[in-house]
Design a protein around this motif. Structure first.
Motif, PDB file in Angstrom:
ATOM      1  N   GLY A 141       0.858  -1.191   0.000  1.00 27.50           N
ATOM      2  CA  GLY A 141       0.000   0.000   0.000  1.00 27.50           C
ATOM      3  C   GLY A 141       0.886   1.230   0.000  1.00 27.50           C
ATOM      4  O   GLY A 141       1.696   1.403   0.917  1.00 27.50           O
ATOM      5  N   SER A 163      -6.900  -8.206   0.746  1.00 23.96           N
ATOM      6  CA  SER A 163      -5.857  -7.981  -0.249  1.00 23.96           C
ATOM      7  C   SER A 163      -6.188  -8.743  -1.540  1.00 23.96           C
ATOM      8  O   SER A 163      -6.982  -9.690  -1.536  1.00 23.96           O
ATOM      9  CB  SER A 163      -4.522  -8.463   0.318  1.00 23.96           C
ATOM     10  N   TRP A 273      -1.826  -4.581 -15.260  1.00 27.60           N
ATOM     11  CA  TRP A 273      -1.679  -4.099 -13.888  1.00 27.60           C
ATOM     12  C   TRP A 273      -2.536  -4.883 -12.897  1.00 27.60           C
ATOM     13  O   TRP A 273      -2.034  -5.447 -11.925  1.00 27.60           O
ATOM     14  CB  TRP A 273      -2.000  -2.598 -13.842  1.00 27.60           C
TER      15      TRP A 273
HETATM   16  C1  LIG Z   1       0.424  -1.438  -5.517  1.00 26.29           C
HETATM   17  S1  LIG Z   1      -0.169  -3.078  -5.403  1.00 26.29           S
HETATM   18  C2  LIG Z   1      -1.486  -2.852  -4.270  1.00 26.29           C
HETATM   19  C3  LIG Z   1      -1.821  -4.110  -3.515  1.00 26.29           C
HETATM   20  C4  LIG Z   1      -2.970  -3.916  -2.541  1.00 26.29           C
HETATM   21  N1  LIG Z   1      -2.562  -3.097  -1.424  1.00 26.29           N
HETATM   22  C5  LIG Z   1      -3.514  -5.238  -2.035  1.00 26.29           C
HETATM   23  O1  LIG Z   1      -3.410  -5.534  -0.834  1.00 26.29           O
HETATM   24  O2  LIG Z   1      -4.070  -5.967  -2.845  1.00 26.29           O
HETATM   25  C6  LIG Z   1      -0.998  -3.260  -6.931  1.00 26.29           C
HETATM   26  C7  LIG Z   1      -0.966  -4.708  -7.415  1.00 26.29           C
HETATM   27  O3  LIG Z   1      -1.863  -5.479  -6.641  1.00 26.29           O
HETATM   28  C8  LIG Z   1      -2.477  -6.468  -7.448  1.00 26.29           C
HETATM   29  N2  LIG Z   1      -3.928  -6.221  -7.425  1.00 26.29           N
HETATM   30  C9  LIG Z   1      -4.586  -5.251  -6.791  1.00 26.29           C
HETATM   31  N3  LIG Z   1      -5.909  -5.384  -6.926  1.00 26.29           N
HETATM   32  C10 LIG Z   1      -6.097  -6.471  -7.703  1.00 26.29           C
HETATM   33  C11 LIG Z   1      -7.239  -7.139  -8.208  1.00 26.29           C
HETATM   34  N4  LIG Z   1      -8.475  -6.721  -7.926  1.00 26.29           N
HETATM   35  N5  LIG Z   1      -7.053  -8.244  -8.963  1.00 26.29           N
HETATM   36  C12 LIG Z   1      -5.816  -8.712  -9.229  1.00 26.29           C
HETATM   37  N6  LIG Z   1      -4.701  -8.119  -8.787  1.00 26.29           N
HETATM   38  C13 LIG Z   1      -4.834  -7.016  -8.033  1.00 26.29           C
HETATM   39  C14 LIG Z   1      -1.898  -6.324  -8.848  1.00 26.29           C
HETATM   40  O4  LIG Z   1      -0.810  -7.228  -8.964  1.00 26.29           O
HETATM   41  C15 LIG Z   1      -1.437  -4.885  -8.851  1.00 26.29           C
HETATM   42  O5  LIG Z   1      -0.385  -4.700  -9.781  1.00 26.29           O
END
Ligand SMILES: C[S@@+](CC[C@H](N)C(=O)[O-])C[C@H]1O[C@@H](n2cnc3c(N)ncnc32)[C@H](O)[C@@H]1O
Length: 284
Positions: A141, A163, A273
């Motif tokens: 985060g 997450s 992403w």
């Molecule tokens: C900066 S990180 C944030 C993670 C976030 N704090 C969490 O706990 O999920 C961003 C990454 O999280 C993953 N991510 C976040 N949301 C997602 C979702 N709904 N589906 C798949 N991957 C996700 C992806 O790999 C993305 O590139």
């Protein structure tokens, strides 16, 4: 008729006034606060009720436009002050980070100061500031990692969120630990191999001796480099899965693949992403 003495009335009135004064003092002395809320992987149906309840206390929101959009019915746009990660997070910032890390770090420091001064000013005015982070704020985060690293814990409350890992595991309908799996590892390509993939070989070689579930955040755009690294220590049938849009009821997509086929399979989806890579026997 009951007789009430003047003395009794006076004492009661004084006591009443003292209680009122005490209560107003306590209320008035309440401090401002900063909440960092984990909003979960998608929309409000996967946000903890405690997080949504904190919205009601909010005087000010700090959040990026995409979270504001996903939670439009919960956020009064008039209370949104600014996007705390503007210029340090997102596509353009990622590019700058790659090409000129020093300049990007300067931007982070500038942003950190702006956020700190803004939040502390609000806290001194006894306001409640709510900062919204996707997924869980403690797992990659940017709020806690970059902006609030040295923030005084006295004024800070963090509310956990689901997450991407939890939502992706649910999408796969598989246990990520147990059945002989030694541990689950949450990481990202840059955490394990460095930004230019020059590190981490020893670590990966050691890991290949264990039955591990490896979870990679922010991995899809560098899959070719990951495949090269894993190819040195693992067989081509190493199970891999990518869960795109985990937790989104209308868009979630599961791609089951392997080390040998992942690069071809990736061509089926343009998203680079919002996808989580999970590697290991758990996703067989
Ligand atoms: C900066 S990180 C944030 C993670 C976030 N704090 C969490 O706990 O999920 C961003 C990454 O999280 C993953 N991510 C976040 N949301 C997602 C979702 N709904 N589906 C798949 N991957 C996700 C992806 O790999 C993305 O590139």
């Amino acid at each position: 008729m009951i007789k009430i003495s003047r003395y009794f009335v006076k004492v009661s009135a004084i006591l009443f006034l003292m209680v009122c004064f005490g209560l107003s003092f306590c209320y008035g002395a309440e401090e401002g606060r900063l909440y960092v809320i984990g909003m979960g992987p998608s929309g409000a149906d996967l946000t903890a009720p405690r997080g949504l309840a904190a919205f009601e206390k909010a005087d000010i929101f700090l959040c990026p436009p995409y979270i504001q959009k996903n939670f439009a019915q919960y956020i009064d746009p008039g209370k949104v002050a600014f996007d705390p990660w503007e210029g340090i997070h997102g596509k353009e910032a990622c590019q700058l980070r790659k090409t000129d890390y020093g300049k990007w770090l300067q931007k982070v420091e500038k942003r950190k100061k702006k956020v700190f001064n803004f939040v502390m000013d609000a806290i001194h005015k006894k306001k409640t500031v709510v900062m919204l982070d996707s997924g869980d704020p403690c797992v990659y985060g940017p709020s806690l990692y970059w902006l609030l690293k040295d923030f005084n814990h006295r004024y800070l409350e963090v509310i956990p969120g689901i997450s991407a890992f939890n939502a992706a595991s649910a999408a796969l309908k598989r246990a990520m630990i147990g059945e002989g799996i030694n541990f689950v590892m949450l990481t990202a390509p840059h955490s394990m191999f460095g930004r230019s993939f020059e590190k981490g070989d020893g670590l990966l070689k050691d890991l290949s001796k264990y039955n591990v579930t490896m979870v990679f955040y922010m991995a899809i755009s560098s899959m070719d480099k990951l495949v090269e690294k894993f190819g040195k220590y693992y067989p081509t049938d190493l199970p891999m899965a990518i869960v795109y849009y985990a937790g989104y009821s209308d868009k979630q997509m599961v791609l089951k693949t392997s080390l040998g086929t992942v690069l071809d399979d990736l061509k089926k989806c343009d998203e680079k992403w919002l996808g989580l890579l999970i590697i290991g026997n758990a996703v067989k």
